[in-house]
Design an enzyme around this catalytic site. Structure first.
Site, PDB file in Angstrom:
ATOM      1  N   ASP A   1       1.034  -1.169  -0.003  1.00  0.00           N
ATOM      2  CA  ASP A   1       0.030  -0.435   0.180  1.00  0.00           C
ATOM      3  C   ASP A   1       0.570   1.297  -0.081  1.00  0.00           C
ATOM      4  O   ASP A   1       1.855   1.184  -0.277  1.00  0.00           O
ATOM      5  CB  ASP A   1      -1.107   0.054   1.499  1.00  0.00           C
ATOM      6  CG  ASP A   1      -2.469   0.379   0.754  1.00  0.00           C
ATOM      7  OD1 ASP A   1      -2.189   1.834  -0.228  1.00  0.00           O
ATOM      8  OD2 ASP A   1      -2.876   0.720   0.864  1.00  0.00           O
TER       9      ASP A   1
HETATM   10  C1  BGC Z   1      -5.330   3.317  -0.016  1.00  0.00           C
HETATM   11  C2  BGC Z   1      -5.159   1.977  -1.387  1.00  0.00           C
HETATM   12  C3  BGC Z   1      -4.777   3.009  -1.770  1.00  0.00           C
HETATM   13  C4  BGC Z   1      -3.601   3.869  -2.706  1.00  0.00           C
HETATM   14  C5  BGC Z   1      -3.361   4.457  -3.873  1.00  0.00           C
HETATM   15  C6  BGC Z   1      -3.916   4.310  -0.064  1.00  0.00           C
HETATM   16  O1  BGC Z   1      -3.129   4.951   1.079  1.00  0.00           O
HETATM   17  O2  BGC Z   1      -4.917   2.901   1.428  1.00  0.00           O
HETATM   18  O3  BGC Z   1      -6.031   1.175  -1.098  1.00  0.00           O
HETATM   19  O4  BGC Z   1      -5.482   1.748  -3.593  1.00  0.00           O
HETATM   20  O5  BGC Z   1      -3.651   5.210  -1.007  1.00  0.00           O
HETATM   21  O6  BGC Z   1      -4.411   5.420  -4.159  1.00  0.00           O
END
Ligand code: BGC
Length: 768
Positions: free
Chosen positions: A299
Site C-alpha cells: 500500500d
Molecule cells: C489506499 C489504497 C489505495 C492507495 C493508492 C492508499 O492510501 O489505502 O487502497 O489503493 O492509497 O491510492
C-alpha cells in the site's frame, strides 16, 4: 527507438528466445514444456535485464498530477522523470487520460534501455467517470450480475483512458462502521463478501485481459485491515486464527480463485507484525498455500512505514523485510528503488527473490498486451466514445436502483402517488450533485451526479417545493481536507418548516457527506452530522408524513428516526445516477429489493455488532427463569441491532413456508433444501431469499448463524415459487485454529427467510 520496437516484436512473438539460446538457463526454460509461452517470454526478458532494471520493475511512482497520500521525501517530479528514463520505474499510479499515459509510456519506451512498458494503476473503486454506487451500497443489491456489470463498465471507461490496473476490489470484511472504509467493501459477511469479490474481479478482468475494455484487478488490503482496533484508521488489528481463517481470508481466497492478478497489502499490523512484512500472510498463505501467481503491491508507502511502526530499523531494513515477506512492488516509498540493489549486492537479499517478483510483474504486463503495443490503451477516440456513454449511464442507474434499501414504510406512505400531490423536498443533501458521488471518485467531475431533487423533478405530475432547511458544511469539501460541519446556523429552518406544513408529504434528504466516509474518515459518533437531527425533529413536528431519504457511506445510528419517521429509504451514495434511482424507487417504478450488507447498531457502544456472533455460555436472549443480571447483555441498551444484516423491505410482502430438507446426509453428500416463497402483497417484486446455517456443536465453537446461500427471486403479485438450495462440504465445513478446513459430522439448523433473523427453521444431521 527501432531497436526497442524490434525487442517488443521479438518478445511478443517468442523469437527472442532463440537469439539468446546460447544461455544455458534459457535453454532449460526453452525445453521446459510445462511453461506456457508467456512464461518463456518473461524468462527470456529477465535474462537480458540488469539487477538495476529488475529492481526498477518493482518500483511504482505516483503520477505528477494527483496525490492520494503523503508524498515520500525526494518524490519530486525531476527525480521521477530521471528514474523513468533510466528504467527505474515499473509502474505509475494515478496517471490518467490517454494523453498523460502516452506521455509517461513514451519516456520509458523510447528513452530507457529496454523500453519495458509501464503498468498504469489507478483507484477505480466504483466507476471511473460514470460512477456506480459506492461498493457497500452495491453489496446491498446482492445482485452479482449487476455488480459484475458495474465493474465491467468501470473497467471499460478506465481502460479507454489509458489505465491498465485498478486497486479494487477492496474485500476487507469489517464489523465496525466507525471505520470510514466500510464504504469501500462488501460489508460484514464472508460468504456474501466472497461472492461479491468474485463478481467484481470477473467484471474488471473479463475473459481476456488483453482486450481494450478490461483491466487487472487487485484484492486488497491483505489482510485484516477491516479489523482496525476501535475503527480508527490505520490502527493495529489483533485477531485470532479462527477469525482470520473463517472471516477475514475467505473473500481474498475467492478473489484469488477468480483469477485476480494482484494483491495489495494493508497499512495495519496483525498481531504485532505489519502485514507489509508478514511472511505468514504473503508467503505461507498467499503464495504457497493458495499458489497465487500474480504479484503483490504494497500500500502507499507502507514499506517505509514499517520503520514508523517500530518493526524495521531503517528504510533498507524495511525493504529487506518486505521483499522477503513477498511484496513484489513498492508503491511510492522508494525503498526498493533506493535500497534493493545494494541489499542484493551485500548478500542480504537473494537475487532469486527479485527475479520472482519481476517475473510476476512482467507476466501481467504481457497478459495485458502491453508488449504488443505499449500504447494500446491510449486511443483518444475510444476515450471519447466509451466514457460516459449512454449504455454506461444505464448500467450504473440499474445498479443504483438495486442498491437502495427500504428500511421502514408505515401505512404504505411509499410509493408516492404520481399526481395531485404537493411535495416538500427538504434537507441539505437534497439538491447536492457532488456529495451523491461518494468517496473515491477521483476521475469524475465535481458536481457530475444527478441530485435527488433533479431526479424528482422528472416526475412532473406533482408540485415540488424545495427548501434546504440548513447547510451541512460551512466550507466547500475536498477529498483531502477535514470537513467542517454547520452546527449553529439554523436560519433556514423557518422556511423549511413552513413548506413542510403546506405539503402533503415531505421528502427529507439527510445523511453523511460523500467525503465523510472512505480512507482517513473514521468517526466516533454515527448519528446525523451537524444540525440535521434537529432539523428532522422540527420538520416532523410540522408534518408527520415524512419520508427520510438517507445518503451515507456506512451504517448510522438512527433510533429516533426509526421510532418516529414513517418511511425511511437507505440511499447511500449512489454515484452519477443517484437522483434518477431514488426518484424511480420513491415513485414505485422500481420496487426496492436491497438488503443491508452490514448491521445497523442502536448505539456506537454495541460495536462491533454483527449477525454471525457466538452464543457465549450466557447468551443474549435469556430464557424465562434465567438469572436476570449475569448474562451477556448491556444494562443500558438492548443487545439486538436496530436493523439486522440482510434486512430490507419491499412495497409488496413475501411469505415463506414449507421449508424442507431430508433428515440426514453423509458428510460428502449434497444437502438439498427447498422453501416456498409467495408474493402476498399488491406489487410485483423481488426478494433476496437468504439461507443461514448453525452448526450446533463443533470442535471450534461456530456462530449462531452463518449465511450459506442466497437467491434473488422475482415474483408477480400473487405468484409463488419453490426456491431450491444445495449445501456441500464447502458450506458446511469451517477452518480450525490451524487454518485446516474440516467438515464435522453432527446436527445443523437451517433458517431461511428475509433477513438474518429468519425464523423459519428446520434441522438435519451429517453422518460420518
Ligand atoms: C489506499 C489504497 C489505495 C492507495 C493508492 C492508499 O492510501 O489505502 O487502497 O489503493 O492509497 O491510492
Amino acid at each position: 527507438m527501432r531497436k526497442k520496437l524490434l525487442l517488443f516484436l521479438l518478445l511478443s512473438s517468442g523469437i527472442l528466445l532463440s537469439s539468446f539460446s546460447i544461455k544455458k538457463d534459457l535453454k532449460m526454460i526453452n525445453n521446459d514444456s510445462t511453461k506456457d509461452s508467456t512464461d518463456v517470454k518473461v524468462d527470456s526478458l529477465l535474462t537480458i535485464m540488469t539487477l538495476e532494471e529488475k529492481v526498477g520493475q518493482m518500483n511504482q511512482y505516483n503520477g505528477f498530477w494527483d496525490v492520494t497520500g503523503p508524498s515520500p521525501e525526494g518524490g519530486n517530479a525531476e527525480k521521477k522523470y530521471d528514474d523513468l528514463r533510466k528504467g527505474r520505474v515499473g509502474s505509475m499510479l494515478t496517471v490518467r487520460g490517454t494523453d498523460q499515459v502516452r506521455a509517461v509510456q513514451k519516456i520509458v519506451v523510447e528513452e530507457s534501455r529496454l523500453g519495458i512498458p509501464l503498468i498504469i494503476g489507478f483507484d477505480v473503486i466504483h466507476g471511473y467517470k460514470t460512477l456506480s454506487p459506492i461498493p457497500l451500497a452495491e453489496a446491498a443489491s446482492w445482485d452479482l450480475e449487476a455488480i459484475k456489470k458495474s465493474a465491467s463498465v468501470a473497467a471499460a471507461e478506465a481502460a479507454a483512458s489509458g489505465i491498465n490496473w485498478t486497486f479494487a476490489p477492496m474485500v476487507d470484511i469489517s464489523r465496525d462502521p466507525r471505520w470510514g472504509r466500510v464504504m469501500e467493501g462488501a460489508g460484514e459477511d464472508p460468504f456474501l463478501g466472497s461472492a461479491i469479490a468474485r463478481a467484481r474481479v470477473r467484471g474488471f478482468q473479463g475473459d481476456d485481459l488483453s482486450a481494450v475494455n478490461t483491466i487487472a484487478a487487485t484484492a486488497k488490503h491483505f489482510a485484516a485491515y477491516g479489523f482496525a482496533e476501535a475503527g480508527r484508521e490505520y490502527n493495529k488489528a489483533d485477531i485470532g486464527t479462527v477469525t482470520l481463517h473463517n472471516i477475514v481470508l475467505p473473500p481474498f481466497k475467492a478473489a484469488e480463485e477468480a483469477g485476480v492478478k494482484t494483491f495489495m497489502n494493508g497499512f495495519n499490523e496483525l498481531n504485532g507484525i505489519p502485514v507489509t512484512g508478514n511472511e505468514f500472510l504473503l508467503g505461507d498463505i498467499l503464495k504457497e498455500k493458495w499458489n497465487f501467481e500474480g504479484f503483490v503491491i504494497s500500500d502507499w508507502a507502507s514499506i517505509g512505514e514499517m520503520v514508523t511502526h517500530g518493526y524495521a530499523k531503517d528504510m533498507a531494513h524495511a525493504a529487506e523485510i518486505a521483499v522477503k515477506a513477498g511484496v513484489d512492488m513498492d508503491m511510492e516509498s522508494s525503498s526498493y528503488v533506493d535500497e534493493l540493489v545494494e541489499l542484493v549486492k551485500a548478500g542480504h537479499v537473494d537475487e532469486a527473490l527479485v527475479d520472482d517478483a519481476v517475473r510476476r510483474i512482467l507476466r501481467v504486463k504481457f497478459e495485458l498486451g502491453l508488449f504488443d503495443d505499449p500504447y494500446k490503451y491510449c486511443d483518444p477516440e475510444r476515450e471519447e466514445t466509451v466514457i460516459g456513454s449512454k449504455e454506461n449511464q444505464e448500467a450504473v442507474l440499474d445498479i443504483a436502483k438495486k442498491s437502495i434499501v427500504l428500511l421502514k414504510n408505515e401505512n404504505n406512505l411509499l410509493p408516492l402517488k404520481k399526481t395531485g400531490q404537493r411535495i416538500a423536498v427538504i434537507g441539505p443533501l437534497a439538491d447536492d450533485n457532488n456529495s451523491v458521488l461518494g468517496s473515491w471518485r477521483i476521475a469524475s467531475e465535481d458536481n457530475s451526479g444527478i441530485s435527488i431533487l433533479e431526479g424528482l423533478k422528472q416526475y412532473s405530475g406533482n408540485e415540488l417545493l424545495f427548501e434546504k432547511g440548513a447547510e451541512l458544511l460551512t466550507k466547500k469539501p475536498t477529498f483531502i481536507n477535514e470537513l467542517e460541519f454547520n452546527t449553529t446556523d439554523k436560519s433556514g429552518f423557518e422556511k423549511a418548516i413552513t413548506v413542510a406544513k403546506n405539503s402533503d408529504v415531505v421528502i427529507l434528504v439527510l445523511g453523511e457527506h460523500g467525503f465523510q466516509s472512505g480512507e482517513g474518515r473514521s468517526r466516533t459518533a454515527l448519528d446525523l452530522p451537524g444540525i440535521q437531527q434537529e432539523l428532522m425533529e422540527k420538520i416532523y413536528e410540522a408534518n408527520k408524513n415524512v419520508i427520510l431519504v438517507l445518503n451515507n457511506g456506512r451504517p448510522l445510528v438512527l433510533n429516533w428516526a426509526s421510532e418516529n419517521i414513517p418511511a425511511i429509504v437507505e440511499a447511500w451514495h449512489l454515484g452519477t445516477q443517484t437522483g434518477n434511482a431514488v426518484a424511480q424507487v420513491l415513485y414505485g417504478d422500481y420496487n426496492p429489493s436491497g438488503k443491508l450488507p452490514m448491521t445497523f447498531p442502536r448505539s456506537v457502544g454495541q460495536i462491533p455488532i454483527y449477525y454471525n456472533h457466538k452464543n457465549t455460555g450466557r447468551p443474549v436472549d435469556p430464557q424465562p427463569g434465567d438469572n436476570m443480571v449475569f448474562w451477556s447483555h448491556y444494562i443500558d441498551e438492548e443487545s439486538s441491532p436496530l436493523y439486522p444484516f440482510g434486512f430490507g423491505l419491499s412495497y409488496t410482502s413475501f411469505n415463506y413456508s414449507n421449508l424442507k430438507v431430508e433428515n440426514s446426509f453423509a458428510v460428502n453428500e449434497e444437502v438439498k433444501v427447498s422453501v416456498e416463497l409467495s408474493n402476498t402483497g399488491d406489487y410485483d417484486g423481488k426478494e433476496v431469499v437468504q439461507l443461514y446455517i448453525r452448526d450446533l456443536f463443533a470442535k471450534v465453537v461456530r456462530p449462531v448463524r452463518e449465511l450459506k446461500g442466497f437467491q434473488l427471486v422475482e415474483l408477480k403479485k400473487g405468484e409463488s415459487k419453490t426456491v431450491n438450495f444445495s449445501l456441500t462440504e464447502k458450506e458446511l465445513g469451517y477452518y480450525d485454529q490451524n487454518g485446516d478446513f474440516i467438515v464435522e459430522p453432527g446436527d445443523f439448523e437451517i433458517f431461511v427467510g428475509t433477513n438474518s433473523n429468519a425464523s423459519l427453521k428446520t434441522t438435519f444431521s451429517l453422518q460420518q
